[in-house]
Design a protein around this motif. Structure first.
Motif, PDB file in Angstrom:
ATOM      1  N   ILE A 244       0.848  -1.189   0.000  1.00 60.72           N
ATOM      2  CA  ILE A 244       0.000   0.000   0.000  1.00 60.72           C
ATOM      3  C   ILE A 244       0.886   1.242   0.000  1.00 60.72           C
ATOM      4  O   ILE A 244       2.038   1.199   0.404  1.00 60.72           O
ATOM      5  CB  ILE A 244      -0.963   0.032   1.217  1.00 60.72           C
ATOM      6  CG1 ILE A 244      -0.183   0.028   2.543  1.00 60.72           C
ATOM      7  CG2 ILE A 244      -1.954  -1.108   1.162  1.00 60.72           C
ATOM      8  CD1 ILE A 244      -1.059   0.178   3.776  1.00 60.72           C
ATOM      9  N   ARG A 245       0.307   2.346  -0.462  1.00 60.36           N
ATOM     10  CA  ARG A 245       1.018   3.624  -0.413  1.00 60.36           C
ATOM     11  C   ARG A 245       0.810   4.252   0.956  1.00 60.36           C
ATOM     12  O   ARG A 245      -0.035   3.827   1.739  1.00 60.36           O
ATOM     13  CB  ARG A 245       0.513   4.558  -1.509  1.00 60.36           C
ATOM     14  CG  ARG A 245       0.795   4.056  -2.921  1.00 60.36           C
ATOM     15  CD  ARG A 245       0.433   5.111  -3.962  1.00 60.36           C
ATOM     16  NE  ARG A 245       0.722   4.629  -5.309  1.00 60.36           N
ATOM     17  CZ  ARG A 245      -0.160   4.004  -6.090  1.00 60.36           C
ATOM     18  NH1 ARG A 245      -1.400   3.793  -5.640  1.00 60.36           N
ATOM     19  NH2 ARG A 245       0.174   3.608  -7.294  1.00 60.36           N
ATOM     20  N   MET A 246       1.569   5.301   1.234  1.00 63.07           N
ATOM     21  CA  MET A 246       1.477   5.969   2.539  1.00 63.07           C
ATOM     22  C   MET A 246       0.137   6.663   2.759  1.00 63.07           C
ATOM     23  O   MET A 246      -0.199   7.032   3.870  1.00 63.07           O
ATOM     24  CB  MET A 246       2.618   6.961   2.717  1.00 63.07           C
ATOM     25  CG  MET A 246       3.938   6.310   3.101  1.00 63.07           C
ATOM     26  SD  MET A 246       3.868   5.457   4.699  1.00 63.07           S
ATOM     27  CE  MET A 246       3.641   6.836   5.806  1.00 63.07           C
ATOM     28  N   ASP A 247      -0.658   6.816   1.701  1.00 62.05           N
ATOM     29  CA  ASP A 247      -2.002   7.374   1.884  1.00 62.05           C
ATOM     30  C   ASP A 247      -3.046   6.273   2.050  1.00 62.05           C
ATOM     31  O   ASP A 247      -4.244   6.557   2.155  1.00 62.05           O
ATOM     32  CB  ASP A 247      -2.375   8.294   0.720  1.00 62.05           C
ATOM     33  CG  ASP A 247      -2.451   7.551  -0.621  1.00 62.05           C
ATOM     34  OD1 ASP A 247      -2.262   6.314  -0.654  1.00 62.05           O
ATOM     35  OD2 ASP A 247      -2.693   8.218  -1.641  1.00 62.05           O
ATOM     36  N   GLY A 248      -2.591   5.005   2.071  1.00 60.36           N
ATOM     37  CA  GLY A 248      -3.495   3.878   2.298  1.00 60.36           C
ATOM     38  C   GLY A 248      -4.038   3.230   1.045  1.00 60.36           C
ATOM     39  O   GLY A 248      -4.710   2.194   1.135  1.00 60.36           O
ATOM     40  N   THR A 249      -3.756   3.801  -0.133  1.00 60.93           N
ATOM     41  CA  THR A 249      -4.264   3.176  -1.357  1.00 60.93           C
ATOM     42  C   THR A 249      -3.448   1.931  -1.684  1.00 60.93           C
ATOM     43  O   THR A 249      -2.232   1.886  -1.503  1.00 60.93           O
ATOM     44  CB  THR A 249      -4.222   4.150  -2.554  1.00 60.93           C
ATOM     45  OG1 THR A 249      -2.873   4.597  -2.732  1.00 60.93           O
ATOM     46  CG2 THR A 249      -5.137   5.332  -2.321  1.00 60.93           C
ATOM     47  N   SER A 250      -4.140   0.914  -2.172  1.00 62.64           N
ATOM     48  CA  SER A 250      -3.514  -0.370  -2.454  1.00 62.64           C
ATOM     49  C   SER A 250      -2.897  -0.385  -3.841  1.00 62.64           C
ATOM     50  O   SER A 250      -3.437   0.210  -4.773  1.00 62.64           O
ATOM     51  CB  SER A 250      -4.555  -1.489  -2.339  1.00 62.64           C
ATOM     52  OG  SER A 250      -3.963  -2.740  -2.612  1.00 62.64           O
ATOM     53  N   VAL A 251      -1.759  -1.063  -3.967  1.00 58.79           N
ATOM     54  CA  VAL A 251      -1.138  -1.246  -5.283  1.00 58.79           C
ATOM     55  C   VAL A 251      -1.020  -2.735  -5.612  1.00 58.79           C
ATOM     56  O   VAL A 251      -0.341  -3.107  -6.547  1.00 58.79           O
ATOM     57  CB  VAL A 251       0.249  -0.555  -5.362  1.00 58.79           C
ATOM     58  CG1 VAL A 251       0.105   0.944  -5.193  1.00 58.79           C
ATOM     59  CG2 VAL A 251       1.220  -1.110  -4.345  1.00 58.79           C
TER      60      VAL A 251
ATOM     61  N   ALA B  15       0.076   5.240  10.834  1.00 59.55           N
ATOM     62  CA  ALA B  15       0.242   6.286  11.861  1.00 59.55           C
ATOM     63  C   ALA B  15       1.663   6.283  12.397  1.00 59.55           C
ATOM     64  O   ALA B  15       2.246   7.341  12.653  1.00 59.55           O
ATOM     65  CB  ALA B  15      -0.760   6.074  12.997  1.00 59.55           C
ATOM     66  N   LEU B  16       2.248   5.101  12.544  1.00 60.50           N
ATOM     67  CA  LEU B  16       3.623   5.003  13.043  1.00 60.50           C
ATOM     68  C   LEU B  16       4.631   5.431  11.985  1.00 60.50           C
ATOM     69  O   LEU B  16       5.598   6.133  12.291  1.00 60.50           O
ATOM     70  CB  LEU B  16       3.908   3.593  13.538  1.00 60.50           C
ATOM     71  CG  LEU B  16       3.336   3.318  14.923  1.00 60.50           C
ATOM     72  CD1 LEU B  16       3.300   1.840  15.230  1.00 60.50           C
ATOM     73  CD2 LEU B  16       4.131   4.062  15.987  1.00 60.50           C
ATOM     74  N   TYR B  17       4.429   5.041  10.735  1.00 58.23           N
ATOM     75  CA  TYR B  17       5.352   5.470   9.684  1.00 58.23           C
ATOM     76  C   TYR B  17       5.310   6.989   9.517  1.00 58.23           C
ATOM     77  O   TYR B  17       6.323   7.615   9.202  1.00 58.23           O
ATOM     78  CB  TYR B  17       5.033   4.763   8.364  1.00 58.23           C
ATOM     79  CG  TYR B  17       5.284   3.280   8.427  1.00 58.23           C
ATOM     80  CD1 TYR B  17       6.514   2.782   8.842  1.00 58.23           C
ATOM     81  CD2 TYR B  17       4.292   2.368   8.099  1.00 58.23           C
ATOM     82  CE1 TYR B  17       6.750   1.420   8.920  1.00 58.23           C
ATOM     83  CE2 TYR B  17       4.514   1.005   8.165  1.00 58.23           C
ATOM     84  CZ  TYR B  17       5.748   0.528   8.582  1.00 58.23           C
ATOM     85  OH  TYR B  17       5.979  -0.816   8.665  1.00 58.23           O
TER      86      TYR B  17
ATOM     87  N   ALA C 267     -12.734   4.548  15.305  1.00 57.61           N
ATOM     88  CA  ALA C 267     -12.555   5.053  16.673  1.00 57.61           C
ATOM     89  C   ALA C 267     -11.220   4.588  17.247  1.00 57.61           C
ATOM     90  O   ALA C 267     -10.530   5.353  17.935  1.00 57.61           O
ATOM     91  CB  ALA C 267     -13.705   4.583  17.562  1.00 57.61           C
ATOM     92  N   LEU C 268     -10.831   3.348  16.964  1.00 54.97           N
ATOM     93  CA  LEU C 268      -9.534   2.848  17.423  1.00 54.97           C
ATOM     94  C   LEU C 268      -8.399   3.606  16.744  1.00 54.97           C
ATOM     95  O   LEU C 268      -7.446   4.035  17.401  1.00 54.97           O
ATOM     96  CB  LEU C 268      -9.402   1.346  17.132  1.00 54.97           C
ATOM     97  CG  LEU C 268      -8.011   0.755  17.400  1.00 54.97           C
ATOM     98  CD1 LEU C 268      -7.634   0.873  18.865  1.00 54.97           C
ATOM     99  CD2 LEU C 268      -7.941  -0.691  16.935  1.00 54.97           C
ATOM    100  N   PHE C 269      -8.502   3.774  15.442  1.00 56.69           N
ATOM    101  CA  PHE C 269      -7.433   4.458  14.710  1.00 56.69           C
ATOM    102  C   PHE C 269      -7.282   5.897  15.196  1.00 56.69           C
ATOM    103  O   PHE C 269      -6.171   6.405  15.327  1.00 56.69           O
ATOM    104  CB  PHE C 269      -7.710   4.410  13.205  1.00 56.69           C
ATOM    105  CG  PHE C 269      -7.923   3.029  12.673  1.00 56.69           C
ATOM    106  CD1 PHE C 269      -7.230   1.940  13.202  1.00 56.69           C
ATOM    107  CD2 PHE C 269      -8.836   2.791  11.663  1.00 56.69           C
ATOM    108  CE1 PHE C 269      -7.427   0.652  12.716  1.00 56.69           C
ATOM    109  CE2 PHE C 269      -9.037   1.511  11.165  1.00 56.69           C
ATOM    110  CZ  PHE C 269      -8.348   0.436  11.687  1.00 56.69           C
TER     111      PHE C 269
ATOM    112  N   ARG D 235      -2.520   9.259  20.542  1.00 60.21           N
ATOM    113  CA  ARG D 235      -1.493   8.860  21.511  1.00 60.21           C
ATOM    114  C   ARG D 235      -0.134   8.578  20.879  1.00 60.21           C
ATOM    115  O   ARG D 235       0.828   8.319  21.593  1.00 60.21           O
ATOM    116  CB  ARG D 235      -1.946   7.595  22.258  1.00 60.21           C
ATOM    117  CG  ARG D 235      -3.301   7.679  22.942  1.00 60.21           C
ATOM    118  CD  ARG D 235      -3.207   8.406  24.270  1.00 60.21           C
ATOM    119  NE  ARG D 235      -4.490   8.577  24.904  1.00 60.21           N
ATOM    120  CZ  ARG D 235      -4.842   8.038  26.052  1.00 60.21           C
ATOM    121  NH1 ARG D 235      -4.004   7.262  26.708  1.00 60.21           N
ATOM    122  NH2 ARG D 235      -6.023   8.274  26.567  1.00 60.21           N
ATOM    123  N   VAL D 236      -0.068   8.570  19.559  1.00 62.56           N
ATOM    124  CA  VAL D 236       1.125   8.051  18.896  1.00 62.56           C
ATOM    125  C   VAL D 236       2.388   8.841  19.226  1.00 62.56           C
ATOM    126  O   VAL D 236       3.496   8.280  19.238  1.00 62.56           O
ATOM    127  CB  VAL D 236       0.896   7.954  17.361  1.00 62.56           C
ATOM    128  CG1 VAL D 236       0.985   9.331  16.699  1.00 62.56           C
ATOM    129  CG2 VAL D 236       1.869   6.982  16.705  1.00 62.56           C
TER     130      VAL D 236
END
Length: 197
Positions: A61-68, A82-84, A142-144, A150-151
């Protein structure tokens, strides 16, 4: 050369997944892991099992969440991104539902920015602080959102009633930090049960 580096990262991820599964640190298809390579994040596919993990069980996936890739990524990919996004030094993330970490997450935290006591020095040496993230339904927005809030407060994370999320520079670095977190949670839990702390 690039292909060789990617294959080495995939091999490390597969080894770590098998090791965690074979030693009971995860079960079924509950865990997920990822690593960064160039501009993409390679993450375990939805429904994949650490016990049978293969190179082909990772999707990009890309850093914006889109799948390749054609495979669907783990539904918890926003935790990884979120961590990256937090630091360019983070090159891998592992999330499991390991028993002692989950057990310890039920114990009221003295500090939500650092919820696991340093009964031994090794967790602080390898990982640092472990923040407690309030419970929200796994895979939910909600989890994300709670995780993103908190990250910046801690080095590793314990999702309440759910399990640890641990970053590292590499898959093996994240693996060693996760091992130390789970061992520290086991020691803390056993001391707590015995009434010694």
């Amino acid at each position: 050369m690039e292909d060789l580096i990617l294959q080495e990262k995939l091999d490390s991820a597969v080894w770590a997944a098998h090791s965690l599964f074979e030693r009971g640190k995860t079960a079924g298809s509950s865990a997920n892991m990822s690593f960064r390579h160039n501009d993409l994040v390679y993450i375990s596919a939805s429904g994949s099992c650490f016990g049978t993990m293969r190179r082909e069980d990772f999707t990009a996936i890309r850093m914006d969440g889109t799948s390749v890739s054609d495979k669907k990524p783990s539904k918890e990919w926003p935790l990884h991104l979120a961590l990256y996004g937090k630091s360019a030094d983070i090159g891998a993330v592992i999330h499991t539902h390991s028993t002692y970490s989950v057990l310890w997450s039920f114990v009221p935290a003295q500090s939500e920015q650092d919820c696991i006591p340093d009964h031994t020095p090794y967790l602080k040496m390898k990982l640092g602080t472990v923040g407690l993230v309030p419970y929200e339904k796994p895979g939910s927005e909600a989890l994300f959102s709670a995780f993103r809030e908190r990250v910046s407060d801690s080095d590793g994370y314990l999702l309440k009633n759910h399990g640890p999320v641990v970053p590292g520079k590499t898959i093996m670095d994240a693996f060693y930090c996760l091992e130390e977190l789970e061992e520290s949670a086991r020691i803390a839990w056993e001391l707590y049960r015995a009434g010694l702390v």
